[in-house]
Design a protein around this motif. Structure first.
Motif, PDB file in Angstrom:
ATOM      1  N   LEU A 222       0.737  -1.460   0.129  1.00 37.19           N
ATOM      2  CA  LEU A 222      -0.040  -0.020  -0.072  1.00 37.19           C
ATOM      3  C   LEU A 222       0.910   1.312   0.137  1.00 37.19           C
ATOM      4  N   ASN A 223       0.962   2.025  -1.192  1.00 34.16           N
ATOM      5  CA  ASN A 223       1.735   3.093  -1.001  1.00 34.16           C
ATOM      6  C   ASN A 223       0.828   4.464  -1.631  1.00 34.16           C
ATOM      7  N   VAL A 224       1.334   5.521  -1.529  1.00 36.38           N
ATOM      8  CA  VAL A 224       0.810   6.781  -1.722  1.00 36.38           C
ATOM      9  C   VAL A 224       0.164   6.925  -2.958  1.00 36.38           C
ATOM     10  N   GLN A 225       0.859   6.393  -4.002  1.00 32.72           N
ATOM     11  CA  GLN A 225       0.375   6.590  -5.365  1.00 32.72           C
ATOM     12  C   GLN A 225      -0.837   5.630  -5.588  1.00 32.72           C
ATOM     13  N   ALA A 226      -0.946   4.678  -5.152  1.00 31.56           N
ATOM     14  CA  ALA A 226      -2.158   3.492  -4.977  1.00 31.56           C
ATOM     15  C   ALA A 226      -3.311   4.160  -4.377  1.00 31.56           C
ATOM     16  N   VAL A 227      -3.235   4.852  -3.179  1.00 29.44           N
ATOM     17  CA  VAL A 227      -3.936   5.587  -2.590  1.00 29.44           C
ATOM     18  C   VAL A 227      -4.670   6.868  -3.381  1.00 29.44           C
ATOM     19  N   THR A 228      -3.798   7.539  -3.663  1.00 27.13           N
ATOM     20  CA  THR A 228      -4.432   8.640  -4.565  1.00 27.13           C
ATOM     21  C   THR A 228      -5.182   8.275  -5.887  1.00 27.13           C
ATOM     22  N   GLU A 229      -4.640   7.414  -6.490  1.00 23.81           N
ATOM     23  CA  GLU A 229      -5.110   7.053  -7.601  1.00 23.81           C
ATOM     24  C   GLU A 229      -6.352   6.227  -7.446  1.00 23.81           C
ATOM     25  N   ASN A 230      -6.856   5.509  -6.391  1.00 25.44           N
ATOM     26  CA  ASN A 230      -8.027   4.913  -6.158  1.00 25.44           C
ATOM     27  C   ASN A 230      -8.776   5.716  -5.580  1.00 25.44           C
ATOM     28  N   LEU A 231      -8.543   6.895  -4.689  1.00 23.99           N
ATOM     29  CA  LEU A 231      -9.551   7.763  -4.148  1.00 23.99           C
ATOM     30  C   LEU A 231      -9.711   8.966  -4.717  1.00 23.99           C
ATOM     31  N   ASN A 232      -8.729   9.022  -5.839  1.00 24.92           N
ATOM     32  CA  ASN A 232      -9.096  10.348  -6.919  1.00 24.92           C
ATOM     33  C   ASN A 232      -8.725  11.685  -5.952  1.00 24.92           C
ATOM     34  N   VAL A 233      -7.551  11.453  -5.301  1.00 28.79           N
ATOM     35  CA  VAL A 233      -7.398  12.814  -4.334  1.00 28.79           C
ATOM     36  C   VAL A 233      -6.156  13.266  -4.785  1.00 28.79           C
ATOM     37  N   LEU A 234      -5.726  14.546  -4.639  1.00 28.03           N
ATOM     38  CA  LEU A 234      -4.341  15.431  -5.246  1.00 28.03           C
ATOM     39  C   LEU A 234      -3.483  14.868  -4.076  1.00 28.03           C
TER      40      LEU A 234
END
Length: 614
Positions: A222-234
């Motif tokens: 679980l990394n930052v890129q996966a979280v931001t891409e999945n949650l659609n957040v900047l």
């Protein structure tokens, strides 16, 4: 395949020690049970997903355990009665509970009634519950849970002991997610868990649901890129890069990066509000005593500390003001993207040298960026300090140095010219004003060209005339007179004769032209009457004033087409309103029948033949 159990159920707390972020409430309940000081009616209130129902179930089970009449393997489920008030909000359900309360428990000491979403009960159900809630039997305890305490009538509130559950802090939620990730064997970055905790907005159940969704997307890593891409957040890195570009006054790269952000589907208001929050965090980092206000990981705090040293406090104050104004005006704006782009331009122009203190809307001119290259997202460009503009103190005109073009650089045979040497201190001779030097060093050439550019720009600004001055009014009059001299006189335009048939033909052509362009309303108005030629006037009659007004608004384009096709520029419209030509609308059955007979007389013959009624 085994059924999947979501984390919110799998890791639901089984004791007060497992409850996250509600230490004061759990400690109070534990002491009340141990000291036999528990009220007969409890009200748990607070936002969603903070542990109200969980604490109610733990309390219900712990009451009978502490009474001394229990077996370690005994199940107290039949001593706990849960009612969902959202679907059972009538008087009959409450009366059924009142009847059951009188029966003592078979095992244990207490019967516990948990009523969830109690604010959904009707007023009649609340009134039927009042007496039992005030004086219940000794073996009955009521636990009410709600997210909207203000919807409960005051007579119920006065009979309950109220516990206000608070929102779970981001740090507590992050640590809880870290423990769950460790139990599940998931390698999770702390910053990724931080984003999940912030997205949950204080609800622990929401954070667990988001955690399950992101894990399904990214797997065991679980990394930052996966979280931001999945949650659609900047992610925060975007705001760090944008702030660097703002400090460098790099408007072109800012616009390119914002276009990339928009292409990923992010909302402009979300971006601008996040930028204001980023400025706020940088302002907090200006003082070491306020750094604990940032609920962030240690690595992110270090980034904020590093960037806060580059940013002036005045820039942050003005930046927050500009960003908040854009956030406030975003929904009312007709061109929302343009609003955000102008906001970025204003933010990038704050650090401009010589800026007025109260001028927050000054924007750098395009000439400032003519020698700068733009890189693709997410790389950022830096601006050379040699090309920064200077702002005049009096007229706010921006003067940019004249840079050599690539053609000029190629034209200079640098390989054949000797490299200029820097004279030593002994060889330097001071030149007094008025003295001529025999030779001119290469370093003075850019200064000379810069001075000439400044003089040319100063002369250009002096030639500008204000529209509010007397000289400006005189110049405006001369300009109008010159335009009138350039116009064609009326006697030079054609005035060929035409017939009524030719007029009707051109009229129909224009109607078909309007229909082809999709202007059906204007075409319908022109089709309502055929113009009659009377001298130089085209007479039209319309049944109402609205049709006349609509035609008058489009009179210019209609007349331009008619005059051009008829080759006669002396004709004009004469539009009248005649109420007698108003159409008679059909309302009654008699009117409808008369209309049908008018179109087809055989209808009347059919009615009389078969003796029908209309």
């Amino acid at each position: 395949m085994e059924p999947f159990i979501v984390s919110a159920r799998k890791y639901r707390p089984e004791s007060f020690e497992d409850v996250v972020g509600q230490g004061a409430i759990t400690k109070t309940l534990e002491n009340a049970i141990q000291n036999n000081h528990l009220a007969q009616a409890l009200l748990f209130t607070g936002p969603r997903g903070v542990g109200k129902t969980t604490c109610a179930r733990i309390l219900a089970k712990k009451i009978n355990q502490e009474s001394g009449h229990h077996d370690p393997d005994e199940d107290f489920a039949f001593n706990i009665f849960e009612l969902d008030a959202a679907s059972n909000n009538g008087v009959d359900q409450i009366r059924s509970i009142v009847d059951q309360v009188r029966i003592p428990p078979q095992v244990g000491t207490y019967k516990v009634y948990i009523i969830d979403e109690v604010h959904m009960l009707s007023n009649a159900a609340f009134n039927a519950f009042l007496k039992t809630l005030e004086e219940p039997p000794a073996h009955a305890i009521f636990i009410l849970a709600t997210t909207e305490k203000h919807k409960i009538i005051p007579t119920i509130l006065s009979r309950c002991q109220i516990f206000d559950f608070k929102r779970i802090t981001v740090s507590d939620m992050r640590e809880h997610l870290k423990r769950i990730a460790s139990k599940e064997g998931i390698e999770a970055e702390e910053e990724a868990l931080q984003i999940i905790a912030q997205k949950a907005d204080g609800a622990l159940r929401d954070s667990l649901s988001i955690f399950d969704r992101v894990v399904s997307f990214s797997g065991k890593h679980l990394n930052v890129q996966a979280v931001t891409e999945n949650l659609n957040v900047l992610d925060r890195e975007t705001y760090f890069q944008v702030t660097e570009l703002l400090l460098e006054n790099n408007i072109p790269q800012l616009l390119v990066d914002y276009n990339e952000i928009m292409s990923k589907g992010f909302d402009g208001q979300h971006f601008i509000s996040g930028l204001a929050s980023h400025f706020r965090d940088l302002m907090v980092c200006k003082d070491e005593r306020t750094i604990p206000l940032l609920e962030l990981g240690e690595q992110t705090k270090a980034k904020y500390l590093e960037q806060s040293k580059k940013v002036d406090l005045a820039f942050l104050r003005k930046g927050i003001e500009i960003a908040n104004d854009a956030d406030f005006n975003y929904r009312a704006s007709r061109n929302q993207r343009l609003l955000v782009e102008l906001t970025l331009m204003q933010l990038a122009s704050i650090n401009l040298d010589g800026e007025k203190k109260n001028d927050l809307k000054q924007i750098l001119p395009a000439t400032y960026f003519k020698d700068q290259s733009i890189t693709s997202y997410p790389q950022d460009t830096t601006i050379s300090t040699e090309t920064k503009p200077t702002v005049a103190d009096n007229d706010n005109q921006v003067n940019t140095p004249v840079a050599s073009t690539p053609e000029q650089i190629k034209a200079e045979p640098s390989a054949t010219k000797p490299k200029p040497t820097q004279p030593s201190k002994d060889q330097q001779v001071a030149t007094m004003p008025g003295e001529d030097t025999a030779t001119e060093t290469p370093s003075t050439t850019p200064n000379k060209s810069l001075e000439e550019a400044r003089k040319a720009l100063l002369q250009k600004s002096r030639r500008k005339v204000s529209g509010l001055s007397i000289q400006g009014i005189e110049v405006q009059k001369n300009h109008v007179a010159l335009r009138q001299d350039q116009q064609l006189h009326q006697d030079k335009l054609p005035e060929e004769d035409f017939t009524q048939e030719r007029l009707h033909e051109v009229w129909q052509q224009y109607i078909e032209h309007l229909k082809a362009r999709g202007e059906l309303i204007l075409a319908s108005i022109l089709n309502a009457d055929q113009p009659q030629l009377k001298g130089r006037k085209l007479c039209l009659k319309f049944p109402n004033e609205s049709m006349k007004v609509t035609l008058e608004q489009s009179q210019g384009q209609v007349m331009e087409y008619i005059k051009r096709e008829l080759r006669n520029y002396s004709i004009e419209f004469d539009i009248l309103v005649d109420q007698t030509v108003t159409k008679k609308y059909v309302y009654t059955d008699q009117d409808k029948y008369s209309k049908l007979v008018e179109k087809n007389p055989a209808v009347d013959l059919l009615r009389r033949t078969f003796d029908l009624d209309f």
